[in-house]
Design an enzyme around this catalytic site. Sequence first.
Site, short mmCIF file in Angstrom:
data_model
loop_
_atom_site.label_atom_id
_atom_site.label_comp_id
_atom_site.label_asym_id
_atom_site.label_seq_id
_atom_site.Cartn_x
_atom_site.Cartn_y
_atom_site.Cartn_z
N LEU A 162 -0.64 6.73 -1.21
CA LEU A 162 0.15 7.04 0.00
C LEU A 162 1.55 7.47 -0.36
O LEU A 162 2.19 8.21 0.37
CB LEU A 162 0.23 5.79 0.90
CG LEU A 162 -1.07 5.33 1.54
CD1 LEU A 162 -0.89 3.97 2.17
CD2 LEU A 162 -1.55 6.34 2.58
N GLY A 176 6.84 0.93 -7.40
CA GLY A 176 5.52 1.35 -7.81
C GLY A 176 4.78 2.09 -6.71
O GLY A 176 5.28 2.19 -5.58
N VAL A 206 1.93 3.21 -3.84
CA VAL A 206 1.26 2.53 -2.73
C VAL A 206 -0.06 3.25 -2.45
O VAL A 206 -0.08 4.48 -2.37
CB VAL A 206 2.14 2.52 -1.46
CG1 VAL A 206 1.45 1.78 -0.34
CG2 VAL A 206 3.49 1.90 -1.75
N ASP A 263 17.83 -1.20 1.36
CA ASP A 263 17.33 0.16 1.17
C ASP A 263 16.68 0.66 2.46
O ASP A 263 15.59 1.21 2.46
CB ASP A 263 16.33 0.23 0.01
CG ASP A 263 16.09 1.67 -0.46
OD1 ASP A 263 16.90 2.55 -0.10
OD2 ASP A 263 15.10 1.90 -1.17
#
Length: 818
Positions: free
Chosen positions: A507, A513, A515, A626
């Site tokens: 995705l 990392g 997804v 973030d």
Amino acid sequence: MGTLSFISILNCLLFLFFKVSFAAVDSITPSQSISDGSTLVSKEGSFELGFFSPGSSKKRYLGIWYKNIPVQTVVWVANRLNPINDSSGLLMINRTSSLVLMSNNKSVVWSTGLGTQIQANNPVLQLLDSGNLVLKDGNSGISLWESFDYPSDTLLPGMKMGWDLRKGIKRRFTAWRSPDDPSPGDFTYGIEMQPHSYPEAYIRKGNKKFYRTGPWNGLRYSGSPELKPNPLYAFDFVSNDDEVYYIYNLVNNSLITRIVLNQTSSSRERYTWIEAENVWRLYSSVPRDYCDNYGLCGANGNCILSGSPVCQCLEGFEPKSQEKWSLMDWSQGCVRNKPLSCHKDGFVKFNELKLPDTTNSWANKSMSLKECRDKCLNNCSCMAYTNSDIRGEGSGCALWFGDLVDIRQFPAGGQELYIRMSASEIESKKGRRMKRAVIVAVSLAVVSGMLLIIGFYICRSRTKLRERNEVVRHQNNEGQNEDLELPFLDLSTIASATDNFEINNKLGEGGFGPVYKGILKDGQEIAVKRLSTSSGQGLNEFKNEVRLIAKLQHRNLVKLLACCIQEEEKMLVYEYMPNKSLDSFIFDQTKSKMLDWSKRFHIICGIARGLQYLHQDSRLRIIHRDLKASNVLLDSEMNPKISDFGMARTFGGDQLEGNTNRVVGTYGYMAPEYAFDGQFSTKSDVFSFGILLLEIISGKKSRGFYHPNHSHNLIGIAWILWNKGRPLDLIDECLGETCTLSEVLRCIHLSLLCVQQRPEDRPSMSSVVVGLGSESALPQPKKPGFFLEKDSNVAHGFSSKHESSSTNEVTITILEAR
Ligand SMILES: *[C@@H]1O[C@H](CO)[C@@H](O)[C@H](O)[C@H]1NC(C)=O
Ligand SMILES: *[C@@H]1O[C@H](CO)[C@@H](O)[C@H](O)[C@H]1NC(C)=O
Ligand SMILES: *[C@@H]1O[C@H](CO)[C@@H](O)[C@H](O)[C@H]1NC(C)=O
Ligand SMILES: *[C@@H]1O[C@H](CO)[C@@H](O)[C@H](O)[C@H]1NC(C)=O
Ligand SMILES: *[C@@H]1O[C@H](CO)[C@@H](O)[C@H](O)[C@H]1NC(C)=O
Ligand SMILES: *[C@@H]1O[C@H](CO)[C@@H](O)[C@H](O)[C@H]1NC(C)=O
Ligand SMILES: *[C@@H]1O[C@H](CO)[C@@H](O)[C@H](O)[C@H]1NC(C)=O
């Protein structure tokens, strides 16, 4: 040399030519006139007076329109009733200082009709930059006549809507019959009052009352809770022995806005001119909803928009005809449960109301509420009273006689009203209250009994969970001792759900990392975040995230379903969001059209609530660090959910600010104190939220701030437009007609407050949430952080086109030596 001088002479001639032909005049004297084809232009070029034909009509009218906008918008018409059939119209000041409009055969089509009442010396007719056409005495400057006193359908800034009691002028607005026909329609608007009554404005359709503003309560019209201080215009209501009027004035004259009565749509509308798009955009309009229909619920009825049905009798009243009432015919209204007995009566306080029709009212500005009550009690036909001015503690007195008509109830921003009730009605009301209290007490007892039972079960299941985690802990060779309280999934289960992390199931790339999308055996869709094994910080971040997220439950946060720690793999399993992330909508030319304003506003409010929860409502104070469009996911119903807490930090309750030697976050969203000094706090999240808000409104990406060529900085543009009084130019063009401009404006205002330079100036997320939902005044924003002043002309070049080249958004991690 010869050619040169020839050119310069030519230039001179050209200059003269233009000078002459464009030297528009703004006034005439009795020796001059205006014929069809010539015009007056106000000094600064805002308005123009001349002859025009409306819509598809061929007839000629004398009118005033905006000079500086390309869509001809007429704001005033002289000969509404008596058009001229050809181009023979002629406007002049006649010998007795009347303004006269004549057609070919010297017949008077229209005149100011002053005749010889006032003897003027050297009269002058001048068109002002306000749009006011003024006939004045040339010597004294005294105004003899002005068009603002005889309005058509448009209320311009600086115009008084209301009465001049000394001169006997009642300024009432009348809609055009149709866009082709400026003759007076039957849709009219003006202030109505009797001597000593509480004045208010009515819109009438024909003779019938159609909409009522509610009386002025010192702050606003009682029926307009949304009328509040705003950055575009200031408004006031003046009521004294000489004058009673409403007026609004622009904060910055570069904004163009008008209120107009519209016969076709049967509404009073406020439009603002959007220069970037060359259109008039609807800012607000009344009637707003069903409950704004005058007298919908009949006498002593109360209109509650969220009620079912909307009409209810005021407490203490019952339907006059129960039969008709149940068929939703409310016209007969309500009558008292118990008859009044005059001097033995009392009053019951009602809240959040639009005050009733003031036709049969009486007001006194200097009486206290106590005096007001006494006065009402002493007159048996007085049915209600309240303060006439709600500013501060409240002051003044307003009384109502006879039936109470056209009341509605607002969720907030309504007013208090004390309604007369018989002593026995007040007694039985008290009785009802007691009864309710008893019922509540009994239900509380029942509920607490149930809670005991539920509590028992929760304890049992927790024990089970703990037992399960016990097992996990034993399996865990890394000696984790956190109590994760979260289901664990096998690596093999996840691998088969994601087709062995098949690239097509990827995705995206999160903070730490990739997804992947997966489907469990039972069909449930999941999103798996696979922590990259190479990341040195991975494990700590991972534990951090798991510990935190497992405890967080909010409908605007992505839900963590399970996790996996096996061999070298560490993975988080989230609920799957079919609509991906917010950035895939707002920055995409096609998909952005799917998010109209109401959806965007819903998303904004959701993100704000999610962030508020993180900052404050959850047991721990969590800073996201973030927040950005790609970290806001959308479920199937476009509800926003904040994701990626990988970098979140927890604090104990009272620790407000931290310092880090690792700056994580994304350029374009980072607060200055965080980017430069590594100082982070909930206020750096607020800054990121402000940026996100600007992006959602404008459909544009906030760019990297450090690049020397990037003067097109979204904050900078927003700030410049704000100060120019043109904040609405920021709006994503694809939002088009869908906007509720007052809401957008409030969001822009809030976003600028969020991105202020100094963290302590920025609001908390809970103030933002309150600000989004309320109508209260907001402070003026101070200069934003990361505002680039280098090129202050950017706002001119700010056309609402979508970026064709996509700037890559990079999440950065800066490691700084301390
Ligand atoms: C214009 O023409 C109509 C119909 O012919 C007539 O009724 C009207 O009086 C005329 N108006 C003027 C100002 O000449
Ligand atoms: C002038 O125009 C008016 C309005 O149309 C008309 O009634 C009148 O007869 C005309 N008079 C002359 C002299 O043409
Ligand atoms: C000027 O016009 C007004 C209004 O039509 C009229 O009453 C008055 O008699 C005119 N005066 C002269 C001198 O024609
Ligand atoms: C009145 O409303 C109609 C329909 O909403 C719109 O087309 C028209 O432009 C409006 N007229 C004015 C004068 O704003
Ligand atoms: C208004 O109230 C004040 C104070 O009670 C009183 O002096 C004054 O006469 C009242 N005015 C009118 C018009 O009743
Ligand atoms: C009560 O108020 C009404 C309306 O102002 C007035 O007409 C009437 O005279 C008053 N009655 C008394 C007894 O003051
Ligand atoms: C009003 O807007 C103009 C142009 O947009 C700008 O130059 C000016 O500074 C603004 N004035 C104020 C008082 O904000």
